[in-house]
Design a protein around this motif. Structure first.
Motif, short mmCIF file in Angstrom:
data_model
loop_
_atom_site.label_atom_id
_atom_site.label_comp_id
_atom_site.label_asym_id
_atom_site.label_seq_id
_atom_site.Cartn_x
_atom_site.Cartn_y
_atom_site.Cartn_z
N LYS A 16 0.82 -1.22 0.00
CA LYS A 16 0.00 0.00 0.00
C LYS A 16 0.85 1.27 0.00
CE LYS A 16 -3.67 2.33 2.59
NZ LYS A 16 -4.60 2.24 3.75
N LYS A 17 1.92 1.27 0.79
CA LYS A 17 2.78 2.46 0.90
C LYS A 17 3.28 2.90 -0.46
CE LYS A 17 7.34 3.84 2.62
NZ LYS A 17 8.54 3.43 3.40
N PHE A 18 3.72 1.95 -1.26
CA PHE A 18 4.31 2.29 -2.55
C PHE A 18 3.22 2.57 -3.60
CE2 PHE A 18 7.66 0.02 -0.31
CZ PHE A 18 8.70 0.93 -0.44
N ARG A 19 2.05 1.93 -3.46
CA ARG A 19 0.94 2.29 -4.36
C ARG A 19 0.57 3.76 -4.16
NH1 ARG A 19 -0.95 -2.86 -2.79
NH2 ARG A 19 -2.47 -2.03 -1.30
N LYS A 20 0.53 4.16 -2.90
CA LYS A 20 0.18 5.55 -2.59
C LYS A 20 1.24 6.51 -3.10
CE LYS A 20 -1.39 8.45 1.25
NZ LYS A 20 -1.67 8.50 2.71
N GLU A 21 2.51 6.15 -2.91
CA GLU A 21 3.60 7.02 -3.37
C GLU A 21 3.60 7.18 -4.89
OE1 GLU A 21 7.30 5.56 -1.96
OE2 GLU A 21 6.95 6.14 0.13
N GLN A 22 3.38 6.07 -5.61
CA GLN A 22 3.46 6.09 -7.07
C GLN A 22 2.14 6.41 -7.74
OE1 GLN A 22 6.43 5.85 -8.63
NE2 GLN A 22 7.30 5.73 -6.57
N GLY A 23 1.04 6.30 -6.98
CA GLY A 23 -0.28 6.55 -7.56
C GLY A 23 -0.67 5.50 -8.58
N LEU A 24 -0.15 4.28 -8.40
CA LEU A 24 -0.40 3.20 -9.35
C LEU A 24 -0.81 1.93 -8.62
CD1 LEU A 24 2.76 3.59 -11.64
CD2 LEU A 24 0.41 4.23 -12.26
N PHE A 25 -1.56 1.07 -9.31
CA PHE A 25 -1.85 -0.25 -8.78
C PHE A 25 -1.78 -1.27 -9.91
CE2 PHE A 25 -5.96 1.36 -10.13
CZ PHE A 25 -6.69 0.26 -10.56
N GLN A 44 -1.56 2.91 -17.55
CA GLN A 44 -0.28 3.53 -17.88
C GLN A 44 0.64 2.61 -18.68
OE1 GLN A 44 0.47 6.81 -17.16
NE2 GLN A 44 -1.69 6.83 -16.59
N ARG A 45 0.65 1.32 -18.33
CA ARG A 45 1.60 0.41 -18.97
C ARG A 45 1.06 -1.02 -18.91
NH1 ARG A 45 7.91 1.46 -18.08
NH2 ARG A 45 7.02 3.46 -18.70
N VAL A 89 -2.04 0.71 -13.48
CA VAL A 89 -3.18 1.61 -13.66
C VAL A 89 -3.11 2.71 -12.61
CG1 VAL A 89 -5.70 1.75 -13.77
CG2 VAL A 89 -4.54 -0.34 -14.49
N SER A 90 -3.46 3.93 -13.00
CA SER A 90 -3.45 5.06 -12.07
C SER A 90 -4.58 4.95 -11.06
CB SER A 90 -3.58 6.38 -12.83
OG SER A 90 -2.46 6.61 -13.65
N ILE A 91 -4.26 5.25 -9.80
CA ILE A 91 -5.30 5.30 -8.77
C ILE A 91 -6.11 6.57 -8.96
CG2 ILE A 91 -5.71 5.50 -6.29
CD1 ILE A 91 -3.14 3.90 -5.84
#
Length: 250
Positions: A16-25, A44-45, A89-91
């Motif tokens: 979760k920490k890195f999803r929030k930082e990157q805005g991606l899932f 995104q990719r 995908v962008s959050i």
């Protein structure tokens, strides 16, 4: 071929920490990735194997797509049996729920739901019955957890998931607040009307003490056998089905 830093950057999104930082899932599987490609979410990719390429829809040019081998996919996948394609995908950043939105039908409110599979199943169920929003307490599991995304079976692509202070939400709700408890009125004898919030509690503790005083009506799914409790996702399905039946939307 992906570099070690690239692989690490993707696998960190399982947290979760890195999803929030990157805005991606992460989204995995041909069906789910296809659902997100056809949604309002921003893909995104995409990483895909040769075997999966023929089964994917045409990928828009603005989305970077990378062909990888099965070994690389296994390294970036969160699944024991990777399904040929993985997307980043962008959050989304949804606006706060307004009174106008709340007054349009029914919404599920989840009080500290902890199991990602339960949340994903609830999202899938809510979409089946035509709901557009699922409202979660701040302490609930992240909707973009890979296990939640997988359990939603693509329904997350068409649902809005909101995280908010649900104590304030129910305390100042402009519509009735129904709570799923063990000692309330039967769900089958309840007149739900045309709008409301349906609060479902934590898997182990039920609805929290801060939320309970603001429940307008305590509702129970009658127990016939000896089981101690119902799975929260099953409870959500029964509430959605009963709301639909009583509103005549069958």
């Amino acid at each position: 071929m992906l570099s070690k830093p690239q692989i690490r950057a993707i696998t960190l999104l399982q947290q979760k920490k890195f999803r929030k930082e990157q805005g991606l899932f992460i989204v995995e599987g041909i069906k789910s990735v296809t659902e997100f490609l056809h949604s309002d979410y921003s893909v995104q990719r995409i990483y895909y194997t040769t075997q999966a390429a023929a089964k994917l829809p045409k990928i828009p040019q603005n989305i970077k797509s990378v062909k990888i081998d099965d070994t690389t996919l296994a390294r970036i996948s969160s699944l024991k049996s990777p399904q040929g394609v993985l997307a980043l995908v962008s959050i989304p950043d949804y606006p706060p729920l307004t009174t106008d939105v709340l007054q349009k039908g029914f919404h599920l409110v989840l009080d500290d739901i902890q199991d990602p599979g339960n949340l994903g199943t609830i999202i899938r169920t809510a979409e089946w019955f035509g709901l557009k929003h699922v409202i979660c307490s701040i302490g609930s599991v992240d909707a973009y957890n890979p296990k939640t995304v997988q359990a939603s079976m693509g329904s997350l692509a068409r649902m809005q998931i909101h995280y908010t202070d649900i104590v304030k939400l129910v305390a100042y709700s402009p519509i009735p607040v129904f709570g799923a408890v063990l000692d309330g009125n039967s769900i089958y004898d309840t007149d739900f009307g045309e709008q409301g919030l349906v609060v479902l509690g934590n898997e182990g503790n039920g609805i929290g003490p801060a939320v309970l005083p603001h429940i307008t009506q305590h509702i129970t799914i009658p127990r016939i056998g000896q089981a101690e409790s119902l799975n929260v996702a099953i409870s959500a399905a029964l509430f959605c089905a009963e709301l639909t039946r009583k509103r005549g939307n069958t």
